[in-house]
Design a protein around this motif. Structure first.
Motif, PDB file in Angstrom:
ATOM      1  N   LYS A  11       0.818  -1.214   0.000  1.00  0.00           N
ATOM      2  CA  LYS A  11       0.000   0.000   0.000  1.00  0.00           C
ATOM      3  C   LYS A  11       0.856   1.270   0.000  1.00  0.00           C
ATOM      4  O   LYS A  11       0.534   2.244  -0.678  1.00  0.00           O
ATOM      5  CB  LYS A  11      -0.938  -0.030   1.210  1.00  0.00           C
ATOM      6  CG  LYS A  11      -1.972   1.070   1.199  1.00  0.00           C
ATOM      7  CD  LYS A  11      -3.110   0.803   2.152  1.00  0.00           C
ATOM      8  CE  LYS A  11      -2.809   1.079   3.569  1.00  0.00           C
ATOM      9  NZ  LYS A  11      -3.990   1.062   4.448  1.00  0.00           N
ATOM     10  N   LEU A  41      -7.082   0.703  -4.535  1.00  0.00           N
ATOM     11  CA  LEU A  41      -6.935  -0.598  -3.881  1.00  0.00           C
ATOM     12  C   LEU A  41      -5.764  -1.363  -4.463  1.00  0.00           C
ATOM     13  O   LEU A  41      -5.565  -1.355  -5.685  1.00  0.00           O
ATOM     14  CB  LEU A  41      -8.198  -1.448  -4.102  1.00  0.00           C
ATOM     15  CG  LEU A  41      -9.504  -0.899  -3.580  1.00  0.00           C
ATOM     16  CD1 LEU A  41     -10.658  -1.718  -4.118  1.00  0.00           C
ATOM     17  CD2 LEU A  41      -9.501  -0.888  -2.069  1.00  0.00           C
ATOM     18  N   THR A  66     -15.308  -1.712  -3.786  1.00  0.00           N
ATOM     19  CA  THR A  66     -15.387  -2.985  -3.063  1.00  0.00           C
ATOM     20  C   THR A  66     -15.986  -4.092  -3.925  1.00  0.00           C
ATOM     21  O   THR A  66     -15.857  -5.269  -3.590  1.00  0.00           O
ATOM     22  CB  THR A  66     -16.202  -2.849  -1.759  1.00  0.00           C
ATOM     23  OG1 THR A  66     -17.510  -2.369  -2.063  1.00  0.00           O
ATOM     24  CG2 THR A  66     -15.514  -1.904  -0.786  1.00  0.00           C
ATOM     25  N   PRO A  92      -7.258   5.579   5.232  1.00  0.00           N
ATOM     26  CA  PRO A  92      -7.268   4.147   4.936  1.00  0.00           C
ATOM     27  C   PRO A  92      -8.634   3.723   4.370  1.00  0.00           C
ATOM     28  O   PRO A  92      -9.670   4.262   4.753  1.00  0.00           O
ATOM     29  CB  PRO A  92      -7.029   3.493   6.296  1.00  0.00           C
ATOM     30  CG  PRO A  92      -6.436   4.553   7.147  1.00  0.00           C
ATOM     31  CD  PRO A  92      -6.984   5.850   6.639  1.00  0.00           C
ATOM     32  N   PHE A  93      -8.585   2.766   3.457  1.00  0.00           N
ATOM     33  CA  PHE A  93      -9.814   2.180   2.912  1.00  0.00           C
ATOM     34  C   PHE A  93      -9.603   0.679   2.904  1.00  0.00           C
ATOM     35  O   PHE A  93      -8.878   0.147   2.066  1.00  0.00           O
ATOM     36  CB  PHE A  93     -10.105   2.704   1.502  1.00  0.00           C
ATOM     37  CG  PHE A  93     -11.427   2.262   0.959  1.00  0.00           C
ATOM     38  CD1 PHE A  93     -12.584   2.939   1.296  1.00  0.00           C
ATOM     39  CD2 PHE A  93     -11.519   1.150   0.140  1.00  0.00           C
ATOM     40  CE1 PHE A  93     -13.814   2.537   0.818  1.00  0.00           C
ATOM     41  CE2 PHE A  93     -12.743   0.731  -0.355  1.00  0.00           C
ATOM     42  CZ  PHE A  93     -13.890   1.418  -0.020  1.00  0.00           C
ATOM     43  N   GLY A  94     -10.200   0.010   3.861  1.00  0.00           N
ATOM     44  CA  GLY A  94      -9.981  -1.421   4.013  1.00  0.00           C
ATOM     45  C   GLY A  94      -8.541  -1.704   4.388  1.00  0.00           C
ATOM     46  O   GLY A  94      -7.807  -0.814   4.814  1.00  0.00           O
ATOM     47  N   ASP A  95      -8.131  -2.944   4.217  1.00  0.00           N
ATOM     48  CA  ASP A  95      -6.771  -3.336   4.571  1.00  0.00           C
ATOM     49  C   ASP A  95      -5.747  -2.930   3.523  1.00  0.00           C
ATOM     50  O   ASP A  95      -4.590  -2.677   3.846  1.00  0.00           O
ATOM     51  CB  ASP A  95      -6.694  -4.857   4.759  1.00  0.00           C
ATOM     52  CG  ASP A  95      -7.485  -5.324   5.958  1.00  0.00           C
ATOM     53  OD1 ASP A  95      -7.687  -4.525   6.907  1.00  0.00           O
ATOM     54  OD2 ASP A  95      -7.919  -6.492   5.955  1.00  0.00           O
ATOM     55  N   ASP A  96      -6.152  -2.885   2.267  1.00  0.00           N
ATOM     56  CA  ASP A  96      -5.192  -2.700   1.174  1.00  0.00           C
ATOM     57  C   ASP A  96      -5.504  -1.506   0.296  1.00  0.00           C
ATOM     58  O   ASP A  96      -5.234  -1.523  -0.907  1.00  0.00           O
ATOM     59  CB  ASP A  96      -5.146  -3.969   0.303  1.00  0.00           C
ATOM     60  CG  ASP A  96      -4.596  -5.146   1.070  1.00  0.00           C
ATOM     61  OD1 ASP A  96      -3.625  -4.958   1.825  1.00  0.00           O
ATOM     62  OD2 ASP A  96      -5.145  -6.252   0.940  1.00  0.00           O
ATOM     63  N   GLY A  97      -6.067  -0.447   0.871  1.00  0.00           N
ATOM     64  CA  GLY A  97      -6.388   0.695   0.042  1.00  0.00           C
ATOM     65  C   GLY A  97      -6.375   1.990   0.809  1.00  0.00           C
ATOM     66  O   GLY A  97      -6.157   2.033   2.011  1.00  0.00           O
ATOM     67  N   ILE A 154     -10.729   6.308  -4.766  1.00  0.00           N
ATOM     68  CA  ILE A 154     -10.437   5.174  -3.897  1.00  0.00           C
ATOM     69  C   ILE A 154      -9.467   4.294  -4.665  1.00  0.00           C
ATOM     70  O   ILE A 154      -9.683   3.997  -5.840  1.00  0.00           O
ATOM     71  CB  ILE A 154     -11.707   4.384  -3.547  1.00  0.00           C
ATOM     72  CG1 ILE A 154     -12.661   5.276  -2.744  1.00  0.00           C
ATOM     73  CG2 ILE A 154     -11.361   3.113  -2.770  1.00  0.00           C
ATOM     74  CD1 ILE A 154     -14.014   4.655  -2.479  1.00  0.00           C
ATOM     75  N   GLU A 167     -17.533   3.853  -3.200  1.00  0.00           N
ATOM     76  CA  GLU A 167     -17.183   2.762  -2.289  1.00  0.00           C
ATOM     77  C   GLU A 167     -17.727   1.422  -2.787  1.00  0.00           C
ATOM     78  O   GLU A 167     -17.025   0.415  -2.757  1.00  0.00           O
ATOM     79  CB  GLU A 167     -17.696   3.077  -0.883  1.00  0.00           C
ATOM     80  CG  GLU A 167     -16.970   4.250  -0.256  1.00  0.00           C
ATOM     81  CD  GLU A 167     -17.572   4.706   1.056  1.00  0.00           C
ATOM     82  OE1 GLU A 167     -18.534   4.075   1.551  1.00  0.00           O
ATOM     83  OE2 GLU A 167     -17.081   5.723   1.587  1.00  0.00           O
ATOM     84  N   HIS A 168     -18.965   1.423  -3.267  1.00  0.00           N
ATOM     85  CA  HIS A 168     -19.561   0.184  -3.794  1.00  0.00           C
ATOM     86  C   HIS A 168     -18.827  -0.306  -5.039  1.00  0.00           C
ATOM     87  O   HIS A 168     -18.615  -1.513  -5.201  1.00  0.00           O
ATOM     88  CB  HIS A 168     -21.037   0.378  -4.116  1.00  0.00           C
ATOM     89  CG  HIS A 168     -21.934   0.461  -2.916  1.00  0.00           C
ATOM     90  ND1 HIS A 168     -21.931  -0.467  -1.911  1.00  0.00           N
ATOM     91  CD2 HIS A 168     -22.855   1.384  -2.578  1.00  0.00           C
ATOM     92  CE1 HIS A 168     -22.808  -0.126  -0.987  1.00  0.00           C
ATOM     93  NE2 HIS A 168     -23.384   0.997  -1.371  1.00  0.00           N
TER      94      HIS A 168
END
Length: 137
Positions: free
Chosen positions: A68, A103, A130, A89-94, A101, A126-127
């Motif tokens: 990241k 990733l 993800t 941060p966006f999730g674990d990897d983004g 966004i 976001e949708h």
């Protein structure tokens, strides 16, 4: 979203969600800084002869995307941001900025969902992000 829209991958990624109302789509391929880009852009005509980008999705391939931190450092150079570029941060990897966004899908593969003109709702971004899925080789 229609099934045909979901079934049209960009750079080995497919979508499980796209918002309604996106305009015409175009795909581009290019290379910058040793990274190969596959980009899909949706545009709508806002008045006669004037088009505006509704949404961009970039799939980026390169050895620079090892984690990241390296992904963010590359995008600072690519987007000509300063080191203080505000991202969360966006999730674990983004991570997420004001209108994007990003990733890390897997080492060597990253994706950016970007709304450069504020035409989409943040929840839609976001949708989309993800809902990206890697197609099998």
């Amino acid at each position: 979203m229609t099934t045909s829209q979901r079934g049209e991958p960009v750079g080995r990624l497919t979508f499980t969600y796209l918002p309604s109302g996106l305009g015409q789509k175009s795909d581009f391929e290019f290379e910058w800084g040793g990274v190969k880009f596959t980009q899909r852009v949706w545009e709508s005509q806002v008045e006669e002869g004037v088009w505006r980008v509704d949404l961009q999705v970039q799939v980026m391939r390169g050895e620079v995307f090892s984690d990241k931190k390296s992904m963010r450092e590359f995008l600072i150079r690519y987007h000509e941001k300063d080191d203080g570029w505000l991202t969360a941060p966006f999730g674990d990897d983004g991570f997420a900025g004001d209108r994007e966004i990003v990733l890390l899908i897997e080492p060597g593969l990253a994706a950016e969902v970007k709304d450069p003109f504020g035409r989409q709702d943040r929840t839609d971004l976001e949708h989309i992000a993800t809902g990206l899925r890697l197609l099998e080789r």
